[in-house]
Design a protein around this motif. Structure first.
Motif, PDB file in Angstrom:
ATOM      1  N   ALA A 131     -12.541 -16.851  38.042  1.00  0.00           N
ATOM      2  CA  ALA A 131     -11.541 -17.575  37.348  1.00  0.00           C
ATOM      3  C   ALA A 131     -10.827 -16.680  36.209  1.00  0.00           C
ATOM      4  N   ASP A 132     -11.925 -15.966  35.558  1.00  0.00           N
ATOM      5  CA  ASP A 132     -11.395 -15.005  34.636  1.00  0.00           C
ATOM      6  C   ASP A 132     -10.492 -13.702  35.184  1.00  0.00           C
ATOM      7  N   GLU A 133     -10.923 -13.490  36.325  1.00  0.00           N
ATOM      8  CA  GLU A 133     -10.146 -12.368  37.087  1.00  0.00           C
ATOM      9  C   GLU A 133      -8.783 -12.894  37.600  1.00  0.00           C
ATOM     10  N   GLU A 164     -11.241  -6.563  36.373  1.00  0.00           N
ATOM     11  CA  GLU A 164     -10.234  -6.241  35.108  1.00  0.00           C
ATOM     12  C   GLU A 164     -10.407  -6.772  34.051  1.00  0.00           C
ATOM     13  N   ALA A 165     -11.075  -7.895  34.136  1.00  0.00           N
ATOM     14  CA  ALA A 165     -11.514  -8.506  32.547  1.00  0.00           C
ATOM     15  C   ALA A 165     -12.946  -8.990  32.265  1.00  0.00           C
ATOM     16  N   ARG A 185     -15.795  -6.777  30.536  1.00  0.00           N
ATOM     17  CA  ARG A 185     -15.115  -5.697  30.080  1.00  0.00           C
ATOM     18  C   ARG A 185     -14.935  -5.741  28.559  1.00  0.00           C
ATOM     19  N   ALA A 186     -15.651  -6.807  27.851  1.00  0.00           N
ATOM     20  CA  ALA A 186     -15.459  -6.783  26.471  1.00  0.00           C
ATOM     21  C   ALA A 186     -15.275  -5.474  25.709  1.00  0.00           C
ATOM     22  N   GLY A 187     -14.476  -5.390  25.084  1.00  0.00           N
ATOM     23  CA  GLY A 187     -14.447  -3.973  24.174  1.00  0.00           C
ATOM     24  C   GLY A 187     -13.973  -2.541  24.641  1.00  0.00           C
ATOM     25  N   ARG A 188     -13.434  -2.656  26.075  1.00  0.00           N
ATOM     26  CA  ARG A 188     -12.902  -1.737  26.872  1.00  0.00           C
ATOM     27  C   ARG A 188     -11.455  -2.207  27.289  1.00  0.00           C
ATOM     28  N   PRO A 189     -10.590  -1.010  27.306  1.00  0.00           N
ATOM     29  CA  PRO A 189      -9.205  -1.229  27.533  1.00  0.00           C
ATOM     30  C   PRO A 189      -8.749  -2.003  28.394  1.00  0.00           C
ATOM     31  N   CYS A 190      -7.648  -2.603  28.346  1.00  0.00           N
ATOM     32  CA  CYS A 190      -6.984  -3.602  29.578  1.00  0.00           C
ATOM     33  C   CYS A 190      -6.372  -2.576  30.306  1.00  0.00           C
TER      34      CYS A 190
END
Length: 319
Positions: free
Chosen positions: A209-211, A273-274, A277-282
């Motif tokens: 869902a997040d992806e 991709e999401a 990956r909190a705190g990492r660049p999009c």
């Protein structure tokens, strides 16, 4: 919890290894894994033992083996062996001489078979560390729409009663975008909450869902009743694409519990991709010259991961 790609990886493995083989014997190591079979252990053993596996079918995260009498393999099946993987359930194909797994619960001994001159393994083992999953026999009934019960080789219009309430998933050939759009926009809820509703669209869990939301550039709180048909197509296409890529990678494995029938882990986690990956660049922002960081937010007693630039929160957000 394993999501659609992980369960489909298992289904494809079982389809290759067990269809057309007879379950010659059944050994129950831990009866707790049969608690969903209401008629008890003896009935389970008597029903499954001696049955021919004619197909392996999946509806969302539900998985079942259709069973038939070996003397009448072409007749429509009437029962299925359902496998609920829960949080840690595994269906593994092993040689009979292989050591038992620590958390082995059920062993099905299959009839001998050959593939390219090589003898196939004869054990189908249900392994479950946390015992949230299980196996049970279910009666099959006609599908409500007359289409195949789910994704499977023979595609018969039958489904176990216990899975009949589950909606079709985006990878199901009988999935209807129009029907999904109508049902989606009739809700007054947030988009991610709708995507997680297995009665509305199945197979999508928290990770995908997040992806999908990241890929489609939607915030998880986008009101479903504001979705236009192109918006619905965009989120469905995103979910389909993400899960197809995960399937090609063997699923998403974060630990040893998520494996295919040969015990191999998937490697899609490295391409997320999401999620996580909190705190990492999009990566999308990075490619466009921005340095936006992925954010983690609380959602339904779990987490949502999103890019605050690519997925801005709508003013009329709904949880």
């Amino acid at each position: 919890m394993p999501e659609l790609p992980e369960v489909e990886v298992v289904r494809r493995g079982l389809e290759r290894w067990v269809v057309g083989r007879v379950i010659e014997s059944v050994e129950i190591i831990d009866a707790r894994s049969l608690r969903r079979h209401v008629h008890g252990v003896e009935d389970f053993v008597g029903t499954v033992g001696g049955a021919l596996v004619t197909d392996v079918v999946r509806r969302g995260k539900f998985l079942w083996l259709t069973l038939a009498e070996p003397s009448a393999p072409t007749l429509p099946p009437s029962v299925a062996l359902m496998a609920h993987l829960g949080m840690s359930g595994q269906l593994l194909i092993e040689d009979s001489e292989a050591p038992d797994e620590k958390h082995l619960k059920v062993r099905l001994r299959l009839s001998p078979a050959m593939d390219g001159g090589n003898a196939l393994p004869t054990d189908l083992r249900f392994v479950d560390q946390r015992i949230f999953g299980g196996m049970f026999v279910a009666d099959l009934e006609p599908t409500a729409d007359g289409a195949a019960g789910g994704t499977g080789g023979r595609a018969t219009p039958l489904i176990p009663h216990q899975a009949a309430h589950i909606a079709r998933d985006p990878l199901d050939p009988a999935f209807s975008l129009s029907q999904f759009h109508e049902r989606l926009t009739s809700r007054r809820t947030g988009l991610k909450r709708a995507l997680l509703d297995q009665g509305l669209i199945s197979g999508i869990g928290n990770i995908y869902a997040d992806e999908a939301l990241w890929a489609a550039r939607f915030h998880y709180a986008r009101p479903t009743d504001t979705m236009r048909r192109p918006d619905t197509r965009r989120i469905v296409d995103a979910a389909t694409g993400v899960m197809a890529r995960a399937l090609a990678a063997g699923g998403t494995s974060f630990d040893s519990l998520y494996v295919n029938v040969n015990g191999a882990s998937g490697y899609f986690a490295r391409d997320l991709e999401a999620y996580g990956r909190a705190g990492r660049p999009c990566r999308r922002c990075l490619a466009e010259g921005r340095s936006t960081l992925i954010r983690r937010e609380s959602f339904m007693n779990r987490s949502s991961f999103l890019c605050p630039h690519c997925q801005p929160k709508p003013r009329n957000a709904r949880p």
